[in-house]
Design a protein around this motif. Structure first.
Motif, short mmCIF file in Angstrom:
data_model
loop_
_atom_site.label_atom_id
_atom_site.label_comp_id
_atom_site.label_asym_id
_atom_site.label_seq_id
_atom_site.Cartn_x
_atom_site.Cartn_y
_atom_site.Cartn_z
N HIS A 162 0.82 -1.22 0.00
CA HIS A 162 0.00 0.00 0.00
C HIS A 162 0.85 1.27 0.00
CE1 HIS A 162 -3.98 -1.88 0.34
NE2 HIS A 162 -3.33 -2.83 1.00
N PHE A 163 1.81 1.33 -0.97
CA PHE A 163 2.52 2.59 -1.17
C PHE A 163 1.49 3.66 -1.45
CE2 PHE A 163 6.27 0.01 -2.71
CZ PHE A 163 7.08 0.32 -1.63
N GLY A 164 1.72 4.85 -0.92
CA GLY A 164 0.78 5.94 -1.08
C GLY A 164 -0.10 6.12 0.14
N THR A 165 0.16 5.34 1.19
CA THR A 165 -0.59 5.48 2.43
C THR A 165 0.39 5.70 3.59
OG1 THR A 165 -0.58 3.12 3.01
CG2 THR A 165 -2.38 3.90 1.60
N PRO A 166 -0.03 6.43 4.60
CA PRO A 166 0.84 6.64 5.76
C PRO A 166 1.15 5.34 6.52
CG PRO A 166 -0.92 8.27 5.73
CD PRO A 166 -1.23 7.26 4.67
N GLY A 167 0.30 4.34 6.41
CA GLY A 167 0.51 3.08 7.11
C GLY A 167 1.52 2.15 6.47
N CYS A 168 1.98 2.47 5.29
CA CYS A 168 2.97 1.65 4.60
C CYS A 168 4.26 1.63 5.43
CB CYS A 168 3.25 2.20 3.21
SG CYS A 168 4.55 1.33 2.33
N GLN A 169 4.79 0.46 5.66
CA GLN A 169 6.01 0.33 6.46
C GLN A 169 7.23 0.21 5.55
OE1 GLN A 169 5.54 -2.71 9.40
NE2 GLN A 169 3.60 -1.90 10.10
#
Length: 84
Positions: free
Chosen positions: A12-19
């Motif tokens: 989920h690149f493009g989300t703040p939750g991406c690690q």
């Protein structure tokens, strides 16, 4: 450590939750003959609502490209969030 294959999904690149930082550290310390990127690597749904793409996301992409250049087979299988 070296593996025959590494499977990674739902980045989920493009989300703040991406690690991305944790993934980058993993990719730096592990090599593989094949790297499979499976489903929802880039979250197009989230990016449509607002652009979020920090440098860490670019660093992971650069690392994957470097791996491919050095001979790792990279296979990308898109998911529903990748539909863009």
């Amino acid at each position: 450590m070296h593996y025959r294959a590494v499977f990674i999904s739902d980045l989920h690149f493009g989300t703040p939750g991406c690690q991305a930082d944790a993934l980058l550290e993993f990719l730096k310390s592990h090599t593989s003959d094949s790297l499979y990127l499976i489903c929802d690597i880039v979250d197009g749904w989230r990016l449509r609502k607002g652009w979020y793409w920090p440098d860490q996301h670019n660093e992971v992409i650069r690392r994957v490209l470097k791996m491919a250049h050095r001979g790792t087979r990279v296979v990308y299988i898109p998911g529903n969030h990748d539909e863009m």
